[in-house]
Design an enzyme around this catalytic site. Structure first.
Site, mmCIF file in Angstrom:
data_model
loop_
_atom_site.group_PDB
_atom_site.id
_atom_site.type_symbol
_atom_site.label_atom_id
_atom_site.label_comp_id
_atom_site.label_asym_id
_atom_site.label_seq_id
_atom_site.Cartn_x
_atom_site.Cartn_y
_atom_site.Cartn_z
ATOM 1 N N HIS A 46 -0.138 -0.155 -10.065
ATOM 2 C CA HIS A 46 -0.893 -1.058 -9.184
ATOM 3 C C HIS A 46 -1.276 -2.342 -9.925
ATOM 4 O O HIS A 46 -2.452 -2.704 -10.055
ATOM 5 C CB HIS A 46 -2.142 -0.359 -8.647
ATOM 6 N N GLU A 91 -3.507 7.532 -6.058
ATOM 7 C CA GLU A 91 -3.545 6.784 -7.306
ATOM 8 C C GLU A 91 -4.724 7.253 -8.152
ATOM 9 O O GLU A 91 -5.825 7.421 -7.626
ATOM 10 C CB GLU A 91 -3.669 5.281 -7.017
ATOM 11 N N ARG A 98 0.845 -1.189 0.000
ATOM 12 C CA ARG A 98 0.000 0.000 0.000
ATOM 13 C C ARG A 98 0.884 1.244 0.000
ATOM 14 O O ARG A 98 1.880 1.312 0.703
ATOM 15 C CB ARG A 98 -0.911 0.017 1.235
#
Length: 315
Positions: free
Chosen positions: A280, A261, A232
């Site tokens: 990601h 993000e 994370r």
């Protein structure tokens, strides 16, 4: 009335084909959805199946008065307001284990990319250059690797590292003894950062881990050390990381996750040659998406047909 299921983010369509054809469910056929499309569907939704792109906040929940069930197709649920879901009587589940191998493999890919400067060398060749001496790298073989967070993904990473004959340490306050006889538990987080050639992060985001990696820990790492983060983004202070990389106090870092993000275009990290980034992609394999989809379908059936809540995320 048949439960109306909305799949918000892009997933393997094959995993949901059966439930879409099931007369007991009504499934919105399009995925992924734009924010506008999702907003139009929320008043009818009884269940949402989401990945990391959809943020479940109070505004969204209030826009879905019929919502009974949210499935996070993946593991991390920090983008879901779980307390408000509980207040509203909305059940929340995730799909633990379905994407663990993909996430672990991606961490290893980032690790190797940083050690051998693979993205930078690729970019150089695309610019018609042949810079062999510029991209002299480091081996992973027999290096000391520190794994922060020794849950399912961290343990898979450790197992995959065995072929490289690494000296593997881990730090996890919730694991009292090593479940793997070839890994040793570090006494402190500082021991990991001060003694390891590579540090890879695999801890969930919670109050204790938010902004956990700052200048004080980064300053303990050697100049040839590498930091990998496929867990994370908010675990690492990005300003401190930037300063460390910019000043050459750390060889490289490779991240799949970020505090915000998508990563903002004005992020200072964008301008660093020794920073490798991916959008990601930890769970971004066909195999992982098929598994999370299949598990989500099973959970939907159990919840609405058999009144069973599988893999509940407890607040």
């Amino acid at each position: 009335m048949k439960p109306f299921v909305v799949i918000t983010d892009g997933m393997d369509a094959r995993a949901f084909s059966g439930i879409k054809e099931d007369s007991l469910f009504e499934v919105h056929p399009k995925s992924p959805l734009t924010p506008k499309e999702l907003k139009e569907l929320l008043p009818r939704a009884n269940a949402l199946v989401i990945r990391s792109a959809t943020k479940i906040d109070r505004e969204l929940i209030d826009s879905a008065p019929r919502l009974k069930y949210i499935i996070r197709a993946g593991e991390g649920t920090d983008h879901i307001d779980k307390l408000y879901c509980k207040e509203k009587g909305i059940a929340v589940s995730n799909t633990p284990g379905a994407n663990n191998n993909s996430a672990a493999e991606h961490a290893l890919a980032l690790m190797m990319s940083a050690l051998r400067s693979i993205p930078q060398a690729h970019g150089s060749m695309k610019a018609y250059k042949w810079e062999k001496s510029r991209f002299t790298g480091l081996e992973l073989w027999k290096k000391r690797v520190g794994i922060v967070g020794f849950g399912r993904i961290g343990q898979i990473v450790a197992k995959r590292l065995r072929g490289f004959e690494t000296d593997t340490l881990f730090y996890d306050p919730f694991v009292t003894e090593s479940p793997l006889d070839f890994c040793q538990k570090a006494k402190t987080l500082e021991e990991i950062f001060s003694t390891c050639d590579v540090v890879t992060l695999h801890t969930p985001l919670m109050e204790k881990t938010k902004n956990m990696v700052t200048a004080s820990l980064l300053g303990l790492m050697g100049r040839n050390a590498i930091l990998v983060n496929a867990s994370r983004g908010k675990i690492v202070n990005e300003d401190d990381l930037y300063a460390c990389l910019k000043e050459g106090r750390l060889r490289a870092a490779a991240f799949d996750v970020f505090a915000v993000e998508p990563l903002p275009k004005d992020s200072k990290l964008m301008g660093l040659d020794n920073f490798i980034m991916t959008p990601h992609l930890g769970a971004g394999t066909e195999e992982a998406q098929r598994r999370v989809g299949q598990m989500s379908v099973m959970q939907l059936r159990e919840f609405f047909q058999n009144d069973k809540l599988l893999n509940e995320v407890v607040v």
